[in-house]
Motif scaffolding. Structure first.
Motif, PDB file in Angstrom:
ATOM      1  N   ASP A 157       0.831  -1.194   0.000  1.00  0.00           N
ATOM      2  CA  ASP A 157       0.000   0.000   0.000  1.00  0.00           C
ATOM      3  C   ASP A 157       0.874   1.255   0.000  1.00  0.00           C
ATOM      4  OD1 ASP A 157      -1.873   1.990   0.372  1.00  0.00           O
ATOM      5  OD2 ASP A 157      -2.705   1.160   2.223  1.00  0.00           O
ATOM      6  N   LEU A 158       0.767   2.056  -1.051  1.00  0.00           N
ATOM      7  CA  LEU A 158       1.603   3.248  -1.154  1.00  0.00           C
ATOM      8  C   LEU A 158       1.377   4.238  -0.019  1.00  0.00           C
ATOM      9  CD1 LEU A 158       1.619   4.009  -4.985  1.00  0.00           C
ATOM     10  CD2 LEU A 158       3.441   3.024  -3.584  1.00  0.00           C
ATOM     11  N   GLU A 159       0.167   4.289   0.478  1.00  0.00           N
ATOM     12  CA  GLU A 159      -0.125   5.226   1.574  1.00  0.00           C
ATOM     13  C   GLU A 159       0.622   4.860   2.854  1.00  0.00           C
ATOM     14  OE1 GLU A 159      -1.692   8.098   0.981  1.00  0.00           O
ATOM     15  OE2 GLU A 159      -1.830   7.362  -1.067  1.00  0.00           O
ATOM     16  N   LEU A 160       1.141   3.635   2.933  1.00  0.00           N
ATOM     17  CA  LEU A 160       1.911   3.202   4.096  1.00  0.00           C
ATOM     18  C   LEU A 160       3.415   3.221   3.822  1.00  0.00           C
ATOM     19  CD1 LEU A 160      -0.307   0.192   5.250  1.00  0.00           C
ATOM     20  CD2 LEU A 160      -0.328   2.553   6.102  1.00  0.00           C
ATOM     21  N   SER A 161       3.808   3.598   2.615  1.00  0.00           N
ATOM     22  CA  SER A 161       5.217   3.617   2.219  1.00  0.00           C
ATOM     23  C   SER A 161       5.874   4.929   2.634  1.00  0.00           C
ATOM     24  CB  SER A 161       5.326   3.446   0.697  1.00  0.00           C
ATOM     25  OG  SER A 161       6.634   3.735   0.268  1.00  0.00           O
ATOM     26  N   TYR A 167       7.085   6.809  -0.442  1.00  0.00           N
ATOM     27  CA  TYR A 167       6.034   7.483  -1.206  1.00  0.00           C
ATOM     28  C   TYR A 167       5.635   8.804  -0.540  1.00  0.00           C
ATOM     29  CZ  TYR A 167       1.782   8.147  -3.939  1.00  0.00           C
ATOM     30  OH  TYR A 167       0.813   8.660  -4.771  1.00  0.00           O
ATOM     31  N   VAL A 168       5.490   8.780   0.779  1.00  0.00           N
ATOM     32  CA  VAL A 168       5.141  10.014   1.496  1.00  0.00           C
ATOM     33  C   VAL A 168       6.289  11.020   1.398  1.00  0.00           C
ATOM     34  CG1 VAL A 168       4.569  10.997   3.757  1.00  0.00           C
ATOM     35  CG2 VAL A 168       3.529   8.842   3.039  1.00  0.00           C
ATOM     36  N   GLN A 182       5.975  12.698  -1.819  1.00  0.00           N
ATOM     37  CA  GLN A 182       4.881  13.678  -1.775  1.00  0.00           C
ATOM     38  C   GLN A 182       5.336  14.972  -1.098  1.00  0.00           C
ATOM     39  OE1 GLN A 182       1.997  11.073   0.198  1.00  0.00           O
ATOM     40  NE2 GLN A 182       0.634  11.328  -1.572  1.00  0.00           N
TER      41      GLN A 182
END
Length: 147
Positions: A8-12, A15-16, A19
């Motif tokens: 899950d990218l939102e947990l990476s 990735y954050v 952003q």
């Protein structure tokens, strides 16, 4: 085996982090636009303000751009009268670059604008949290094979 994929990218964290980088870059672009500066131009001015005399290669490495890109940055800043470079290298091939008086003035304005962007972006974090985040990210950089 599931731990070997990003998931899950939102947990990476990566990735954050990307952003945050994109948000900071966009806000810096906007803050620097009235000064007619790009982010690489600002980075060059800031580096020269802190360490006068850096060569093109040193500036490129520290600003995370190619030497060719830094040549363009330097040329544009020199055309605007924001920095000075000798016609010939005092020794070797490196042309040491320094800020002109106008370059120092615009660097001050740009630095204030960029600091405001950074303060806004990290405002949800306390000063202590910001310091811990910086230390944690610096530790990641230090352990990177590329460093």
């Amino acid at each position: 085996m599931e731990q070997d994929v990003v998931g899950d990218l939102e947990l990476s964290v990566g990735y954050v982090l990307k952003q945050v980088h994109a948000a900071m870059r966009a806000a810096m672009d906007e803050a620097l636009r009235p000064l007619d500066l790009s982010v690489p131009q600002y980075a060059c001015l800031e580096l020269l303000g802190q360490t006068p005399g850096l060569s093109n290669s040193e500036l490129a490495r520290r600003a995370f751009v190619t030497r060719q890109s830094m040549n363009l940055v330097l040329r544009r800043l020199q055309e605007r009268g924001l920095l000075t470079r000798p016609e010939q290298a005092p020794h070797g091939r490196a042309l040491p670059t320094e800020l002109s008086r106008d370059g120092q003035a615009i660097l001050h304005e740009a630095s204030v604008a960029v600091r405001a962007v950074e303060k806004q972006l990290f405002s949800p974090l306390s000063r202590e949290q910001q310091l811990r985040l910086r230390e944690a990210l610096a530790a990641c950089v230090a352990s990177s094979p590329a460093s």
